[in-house]
Enzyme design. Structure first.
Site: not given
Ligand code: VGL
Ligand code: ZN
Length: 191
Positions: A10, A48, A50, A89, A134
């Site tokens: 990340d 990351d 989203h 993810k 994470c």
């Protein structure tokens, strides 16, 4: 020969200064990531990633790393030329995923574990953001999957919601079987 993978977790704009969930010192982790890359057989990055309506934005975290935004992009200073594969993810609206391997309920695999096994990787080295989320959960899953896990502590930075979270996360990872090392140990040993 056992293969070593570097997993850069990340290293995204939203976790760096100016980002919506800025982690202190994140840029230093990016610089170390670049310096460490030449010492590995395989280089993985995670992001990351989203959806706009992610449930973690409701009361847990500020809006961050929304798919296809600048905030979700890898930091400009990160050398991306050597990256073999990127794993995403946190795409599920209702279930978060701190780990690079599984979501927080262990329902979905990202594919990273199988990918590493297919490449004959037995040792994984973790760095990135954030130590207390994470990095930690990725580490614990990697250990559970049977990898030998190294955490490059000086190339990680923590959110540190509470003072001491970073240190505690390192101790937890160590207690679970991870080996905590520094970037200089890798760069010296291999030169
Ligand atoms: C992270 C909080 C929320 C991380 C991701 O990358 O550590 N932390 N989403
Ligand atoms: Zn997130």
């Amino acid at each position: 020969m056992s293969k070593k993978a570097l997993i850069m977790i990340d290293l995204q704009n939203d976790f760096c200064s100016e980002g919506s969930l800025a982690v202190n010192g994140a840029e230093e982790a990016v610089l170390l990531a670049n310096q460490l890359q030449p010492f590995f057989d395989l280089i993985i990055a995670t992001q990351d990633w989203h959806p706009e309506e992610h449930h973690s934005f409701v009361d847990l975290w500020p809006v961050h790393c929304v798919q296809n935004t600048t905030g979700a992009a890898l930091h400009d200073h990160l050398n991306q030329v050597r990256i073999d594969k990127i794993f995403y993810k946190g795409m599920h609206e209702k279930v978060d995923s701190y780990s690079a391997f599984f979501d927080n309920e262990h329902l979905y695999a990202t594919g990273l574990g199988g990918y590493l096994q297919s490449k004959k990787v037995t040792e994984v080295y973790l760095l990135g953001l954030a130590t207390d989320y994470c990095v930690k959960y990725s580490c614990l899953d990697a250990l559970q999957l049977g990898f030998k896990v190294y955490v490059i502590a000086d190339a990680c930075r923590a959110v540190e919601l509470n003072v001491g979270d970073s240190e505690q996360a390192l101790r937890e990872m160590e207690a679970a079987g991870a080996i905590i090392i520094s970037s200089s140990q890798i760069m010296q040993a291999s030169s």
